[in-house]
Design a protein around this motif. Structure first.
Motif, short mmCIF file in Angstrom:
data_model
loop_
_atom_site.label_atom_id
_atom_site.label_comp_id
_atom_site.label_asym_id
_atom_site.label_seq_id
_atom_site.Cartn_x
_atom_site.Cartn_y
_atom_site.Cartn_z
N GLN A 128 0.82 -1.20 0.00
CA GLN A 128 0.00 0.00 0.00
C GLN A 128 0.86 1.26 0.00
O GLN A 128 0.56 2.25 -0.68
N ASP A 129 1.94 1.24 0.76
CA ASP A 129 2.85 2.39 0.81
C ASP A 129 3.46 2.67 -0.57
O ASP A 129 3.68 3.82 -0.94
N ILE A 130 3.72 1.61 -1.31
CA ILE A 130 4.35 1.75 -2.62
C ILE A 130 3.39 2.33 -3.64
O ILE A 130 3.75 3.21 -4.43
N ILE A 131 2.13 1.86 -3.63
CA ILE A 131 1.21 2.28 -4.68
C ILE A 131 0.40 3.52 -4.32
O ILE A 131 -0.19 4.14 -5.21
N GLU A 132 0.38 3.92 -3.06
CA GLU A 132 -0.46 5.05 -2.66
C GLU A 132 -0.12 6.35 -3.39
O GLU A 132 -1.04 7.08 -3.81
N PRO A 133 1.15 6.71 -3.58
CA PRO A 133 1.44 7.97 -4.30
C PRO A 133 0.84 8.01 -5.70
O PRO A 133 0.28 9.02 -6.13
N ARG A 134 0.92 6.90 -6.43
CA ARG A 134 0.34 6.84 -7.78
C ARG A 134 -1.18 6.90 -7.69
O ARG A 134 -1.85 7.58 -8.49
#
Length: 200
Positions: A128-134
């Motif tokens: 979730q941390d990885i994809i949240e910015p996108r």
């Protein structure tokens, strides 16, 4: 592979980016070749990268932290919204969903990682941390559309974002429907859903 172990660092000397990249690449290579998350080890990564285990532990607290950073490199930052129109921005962003040319290992790694996410809350949160910015970029475009009156005032932004991303992600990662062209889907999905998202 030749040993790229870095020389002892003087106090304050920055760590070698070349070594960092070799470790990250070794981690991704092993996953892409079929090594499961459970079997993946610091020792195997160190051997593939041509460094000692101590070099890895000086950079990451353990396998979980290294895995998080390695997977994060698989996703490019994605396009910045141009502001030309909500439709144009959504199509551009959805075109970046799932495997892309940014790193061909993504397509081999993600189907193996997804089942693991359901078994580990820690890995799920890391994902979730990885994809949240996108994801947040798409969220901002939808909110901009609501504020500008291009999209309905009562639009459920989170649900709309999921409806936009979900079909493309499933098709590109799992190749769910053999007769659908994943490259055409971003435009098709946006056009299909825009009717329900626009003001009545």
């Amino acid at each position: 592979m030749p040993d790229i172990e870095e020389a002892p660092r003087a106090p304050g000397r920055p760590r070698s980016l070349r070594v960092d990249e070799a470790i990250i690449s070794a981690t991704l290579d092993l996953l892409a070749e079929g090594t499961s998350v459970e079997v993946l080890s610091i020792e195997a990564i160190a051997t593939r990268a041509g460094v000692g285990k101590a070099t890895i532990y000086r950079r990451w607290a353990g396998k979980e932290a290294l895995l998080h950073d390695a997977l994060a490199t698989l996703k490019s930052a994605g396009p910045e919204p141009t502001g030309e129109s909500i439709r144009v921005d959504l199509v551009a962003m959805l075109s970046q969903v799932g495997p892309s040319n940014h790193d061909p290992r993504f397509a081999k790694i993600m189907p193996c990682i997804i089942p693991h996410l359901t078994r580990s809350e820690e890995h799920y949160q890391a994902y979730q941390d990885i994809i949240e910015p996108r994801r947040d970029r798409i969220r901002q475009v939808l909110r901009r559309g609501v504020e500008a009156g291009e999209l309905r005032a009562d639009l459920d932004v989170e649900l709309a974002m999921t409806a936009l991303i979900g079909p493309i992600l499933v098709q590109r990662v799992l190749r769910w429907h053999p007769d659908l062209d994943a490259d055409k889907m971003p435009e098709q999905i946006v056009d299909l859903l825009m009717g329900g998202m626009k003001p009545a």
